[in-house]
Every structure is written in structure tokens, then in C-alpha cells.
Design a protein around this motif. Structure first.
Motif, short mmCIF file in Angstrom:
data_model
loop_
_atom_site.label_atom_id
_atom_site.label_comp_id
_atom_site.label_asym_id
_atom_site.label_seq_id
_atom_site.Cartn_x
_atom_site.Cartn_y
_atom_site.Cartn_z
N PHE A 91 -48.70 -44.76 -19.46
CA PHE A 91 -49.80 -43.80 -19.45
C PHE A 91 -49.33 -42.34 -19.51
CE2 PHE A 91 -51.03 -47.42 -16.66
CZ PHE A 91 -51.75 -48.11 -17.62
N ILE A 92 -48.05 -42.11 -19.80
CA ILE A 92 -47.54 -40.76 -19.98
C ILE A 92 -47.08 -40.56 -21.43
CG2 ILE A 92 -45.81 -39.04 -19.29
CD1 ILE A 92 -47.92 -39.53 -17.18
N ASN A 93 -46.18 -41.42 -21.90
CA ASN A 93 -45.73 -41.28 -23.30
C ASN A 93 -45.79 -42.59 -24.07
OD1 ASN A 93 -43.59 -42.67 -22.15
ND2 ASN A 93 -41.99 -41.41 -23.09
N ASP A 94 -46.27 -43.67 -23.44
CA ASP A 94 -46.25 -44.97 -24.11
C ASP A 94 -47.13 -45.01 -25.36
OD1 ASP A 94 -48.57 -44.77 -22.62
OD2 ASP A 94 -48.54 -46.84 -21.92
N GLN A 95 -48.19 -44.19 -25.40
CA GLN A 95 -49.07 -44.19 -26.56
C GLN A 95 -48.39 -43.61 -27.79
OE1 GLN A 95 -49.30 -42.13 -24.04
NE2 GLN A 95 -49.42 -40.05 -24.88
N GLU A 96 -47.25 -42.94 -27.61
CA GLU A 96 -46.55 -42.30 -28.73
C GLU A 96 -45.53 -43.20 -29.41
OE1 GLU A 96 -45.31 -38.07 -28.46
OE2 GLU A 96 -45.66 -38.31 -26.31
N LEU A 97 -45.33 -44.40 -28.91
CA LEU A 97 -44.21 -45.22 -29.36
C LEU A 97 -44.16 -45.37 -30.88
CD1 LEU A 97 -41.79 -47.01 -28.75
CD2 LEU A 97 -43.37 -48.92 -28.34
N VAL B 132 -30.01 -40.35 -30.88
CA VAL B 132 -30.73 -39.20 -30.36
C VAL B 132 -31.86 -39.71 -29.48
CG1 VAL B 132 -32.16 -37.20 -30.95
CG2 VAL B 132 -30.16 -37.78 -32.35
N SER B 133 -31.88 -39.28 -28.24
CA SER B 133 -32.94 -39.68 -27.33
C SER B 133 -34.21 -38.92 -27.68
CB SER B 133 -32.52 -39.40 -25.89
OG SER B 133 -33.55 -39.77 -24.99
N LEU B 134 -35.23 -39.64 -28.10
CA LEU B 134 -36.50 -39.04 -28.52
C LEU B 134 -37.60 -39.61 -27.65
CD1 LEU B 134 -37.69 -37.04 -30.55
CD2 LEU B 134 -37.96 -38.94 -32.15
N THR B 135 -38.03 -38.84 -26.65
CA THR B 135 -38.94 -39.33 -25.61
C THR B 135 -40.39 -39.03 -25.93
OG1 THR B 135 -37.18 -38.77 -24.06
CG2 THR B 135 -39.28 -39.35 -23.12
N THR B 136 -40.65 -37.92 -26.61
CA THR B 136 -42.02 -37.51 -26.94
C THR B 136 -41.98 -36.59 -28.15
OG1 THR B 136 -44.00 -36.38 -26.09
CG2 THR B 136 -41.87 -35.55 -25.34
N LEU B 137 -43.11 -36.51 -28.85
CA LEU B 137 -43.29 -35.55 -29.93
C LEU B 137 -44.15 -34.38 -29.48
CD1 LEU B 137 -43.98 -38.08 -32.84
CD2 LEU B 137 -41.80 -36.99 -32.25
N ASP B 138 -44.56 -34.39 -28.24
CA ASP B 138 -45.47 -33.40 -27.66
C ASP B 138 -44.65 -32.32 -26.96
OD1 ASP B 138 -47.18 -31.95 -25.96
OD2 ASP B 138 -48.51 -33.66 -25.68
N ASN B 139 -44.70 -31.10 -27.47
CA ASN B 139 -43.92 -30.00 -26.88
C ASN B 139 -44.34 -29.72 -25.44
OD1 ASN B 139 -42.04 -29.06 -28.91
ND2 ASN B 139 -43.81 -28.40 -30.09
N GLY B 140 -45.61 -29.81 -25.14
CA GLY B 140 -46.07 -29.55 -23.79
C GLY B 140 -45.53 -30.56 -22.80
N LEU B 141 -45.57 -31.83 -23.16
CA LEU B 141 -45.02 -32.86 -22.29
C LEU B 141 -43.51 -32.71 -22.17
CD1 LEU B 141 -45.30 -35.42 -20.62
CD2 LEU B 141 -45.25 -36.75 -22.75
N LYS B 142 -42.85 -32.37 -23.26
CA LYS B 142 -41.40 -32.15 -23.21
C LYS B 142 -41.04 -31.07 -22.21
CE LYS B 142 -38.85 -29.44 -24.63
NZ LYS B 142 -37.83 -28.47 -24.03
N ARG B 143 -41.79 -29.99 -22.19
CA ARG B 143 -41.47 -28.86 -21.32
C ARG B 143 -41.52 -29.21 -19.84
NH1 ARG B 143 -43.98 -25.69 -25.41
NH2 ARG B 143 -46.02 -26.05 -24.51
#
Length: 353
Positions: free
Chosen positions: A234-240, A187-198
Motif C-alpha cells: 500500500f505504499i509502492n506496490d501499485q507501481e510494480l 540499479v535499485s528502483l523503488t518508485t517512480l514518484d519523486n515525492g515518495l522518493k524524497r
């Protein structure tokens, strides 16, 4: 463009003539202009394909066979590395890629023909690599479902990568295949942030929904992992670390990561997206991407194209490895899918006639 990843439709690089629409020497958007709507419906064209299994010899990929039931992808991920392939069909890698799709309705029938060939050599087929096999139009078209039915009948190994919750519709087939050691899912999981996902991948399943997919697949005995991809500086790397920990809690047994790739027209599309959604970070992001690629936006060399090079790439690698070890995910062995169960229903007898 509502619910779309981009409003751009860059020129097809294979066409000798490009047309730009201007008024009084400046770009404009006429709200009454039917050629510039604020939303677009999806168009689907059928293609009766003559081959369905694609093959590659890339040392960067863990498979040498793949099937893509569709060309183009309604998920509209702005970062999708497959966007430039739409130019081969005289379409734009921009908005066309998201809205003008090509379906392969005879895929299952053609797959049978190819699997029945006497010289066919069995190896895992990766399903939905360039474009998601469980994008929204699959709900009506069911081409992916038909392909899985053939693979189950032939006892053929298959691996799947998806962002779509529709995969749970096929849990009966996936659990049947998995019970025989013939199936795995990422499963490709790119972010946990709904706003960024949208804004980054508008028509994909929400992060919480993807975690539910992981839980239900794992509970059904389907070996399930995640793909943390792409990592965008600097977009989603902090979520790793959070992505890995949350996915592990949902039942993911393994994980991998890929750095953002910007081949061909994707460079222009991604830079426009950055300016629209993250203007204060745009230059910072692109400078770091160029640091990863020896001063260029993209470097297609094998061995480094998936990760980049330099201190930042090494930092991501160390962070990933440290978190995987702390969670114990590195203790799960990735057993290869079985190839010894393959059979040709009716094929052996037909060959004797």
C-alpha cells in the motif's frame, strides 16, 4: 530532520543503560537546544580494517562474497535492512546510521593482500550490499573506485547494487570489466514518484536519474538490471508493473524483487515513519506486513525472509512474473560472470621467490 530518513535514534540494543530526555514528564523539542537540531551534518570516522571480504552461506543470496567500503549510509533509506548492524559499533540504527559513517580507507590495499593469498578461491564479489558503495561521501573518498581498480587489475568478477548516479563516474572501469564478462550492475528502483522518493530515501538519486544510469550503463555494454526492492504494501506496490516497464524501456535486461524486511530496530523506525508520512494507512500497512510474516513484523527464516508468505506474497510474485514475461525480460539469460581470467599481477612471481 531535514534531508534525513528518520529523526529517531533508538537505543543501542547492546548497551545496558538507555537515557531519555524529558521535561515536565512529556517529550519536548527546544528550538534553542543544540542537542536537538533540525538537521545534522555527516560525520565520517576512518577504520583501518584487517579484512575486507565478507563471506556468507545464505541460501537466499546469489553471492557468497561481498565488500562494503562504508558502514552506515548517507542515502538515509528508511527501510534499509542494514540499519541494525550499526549497533555493533556502539551506534544507533536510527539517525546515527545516516549521519555517523565509518569509511575503510585501506580497503583496496587489504583487498590486494586477500586476493594474493595462495588459498584464495575466486567467486563473484558483490560490492555495496549492506550499504551503498556509491553513497555521497564516495565522491570525495573514492574508496569504491580504488576497489574497482584492484578488481580490474586482477580480472576479478564483481556485481554491484546501487541507487547512486555516481556509478557513472566509473564507467571506464565498469565497461572494461564488462567487456571481459567480469561485471554486472543492478540499479535499485523503488518508485517512480519523486515525492515518495524524497520521504522514503531522501539522499538517493531521483527516479529519472536512475533510469539515465540504466541507459548509460547499458549503452556502454555493462549488463544492467533492476532490483524492485523493497515492495511495501500500500505504499509502492501499485507501481510494480510501471517500474518494470519503464526500466525495460531504459535498457534493463533483467529484474528481481524483494519484500520489505523489518529486523530488530527497523520495526520501530519504520512504524514511526509511517505515522509521520502515511498516518491513515499505517495500521493497514503493518497488518499486511504481519500477514506476510505469520503474525509478526519480521521472520528471519531462510526461504521466506525475502518474499514473505501467503496470498499477498503470491499475488506480488504472479504480477512480477506476468509483467516480466510480457516484456520479454525473461528471455535474457543471466550468464554467470567469468572466473577463469583471474590473475595475480606480480603474485605468481612473488610466490616463486
Amino acid at each position: 530532520m531535514k534531508t534525513r530518513g528518520t529523526a529517531l535514534n533508538p537505543h543501542n540494543r547492546f548497551q545496558p543503560i538507555a537515557t531519555d530526555r524529558q521535561a515536565n514528564g512529556s517529550w519536548y523539542q527546544d528550538p534553542d537546544d543544540e542537542l536537538n537540531p533540525d538537521s545534522l551534518a555527516t560525520e565520517v570516522t576512518d577504520d583501518q580494517v584487517r579484512t575486507i571480504i565478507s563471506r556468507n552461506q545464505s541460501p537466499d543470496l546469489p553471492f557468497d562474497q561481498s565488500i562494503n567500503p562504508y558502514r552506515g549510509c548517507e542515502h538515509a533509506c528508511i527501510y534499509c535492512f542494514a540499519r541494525p548492524t550499526h549497533a555493533y559499533w556502539d551506534l544507533s540504527p536510527g539517525l546515527d546510521f545516516e549521519t555517523r559513517l565509518i569509511a575503510k580507507p585501506n580497503a583496496a590495499r587489504q583487498l590486494r593482500r586477500e586476493l594474493d593469498k595462495p588459498g584464495y578461491k575466486v567467486s563473484t564479489i558483490a560490492l555495496g550490499v549492506n550499504t551503498d558503495a556509491y553513497q555521497p561521501i564516495e565522491k570525495q573518498r573514492r574508496i569504491t573506485r580504488e576497489i574497482l581498480e584492484v578488481l580490474a587489475e586482477y580480472r576479478h568478477p564483481v556485481s554491484i547494487i546501487t541507487k547512486g548516479a555516481l556509478i557513472l563516474r566509473d564507467l571506464d572501469l565498469l565497461s572494461e570489466l564488462a567487456a571481459q564478462g567480469l561485471c554486472s550492475v543492478r540499479v535499485s528502483l523503488t518508485t517512480l514518484d519523486n515525492g515518495l522518493k524524497r520521504v522514503m530515501e531522501p539522499r538517493t538519486a531521483a527516479p529519472a536519474t536512475r533510469l539515465r544510469v540504466i541507459r548509460e550503463l547499458s549503452a556502454a555494454g555493462v549488463p544492467t538490471g533492476i532490483l524492485a526492492a523493497p515492495i511495501i504494501p500500500f505504499i509502492n506496490d501499485q507501481e510494480l508493473e510501471a517500474i518494470l516497464e519503464t526500466a525495460f524501456g531504459a535498457g534493463a535486461q533483467r529484474a528481481s524483487w524483494i519484500m520489505l524486511r523489518l529486523p530488530l530496530e527497523l520495526d520501530e523506525l519504520f512504524r514511526d515513519w509511517l505515522q509521520r508520512h502515511f498516518p491513515q494507512r499505517a495500521d493497514h500497512v503493518m497488518n499486511r506486513i504481519r500477514d506476510l510474516r505469520d503474525g509478526k513484523s519480521y521472520d528471519a527464516r531462510y526461504g521466506t525472509r525475502m518474499t514473505g508468505t501467503g496470498p499477498y506474497a503470491e499475488l506480488i510474485r504472479q504480477r512480477f512474473n506476468r509483467k516480466v514475461r510480457s516484456l520479454g525480460m525473461d528471455q535474457y539469460e543471466t550468464a554467470p560472470l567469468r572466473t577463469d581470467l583471474f590473475r595475480r599481477p606480480g603474485g605468481e612471481q612473488m610466490n616463486l621467490i
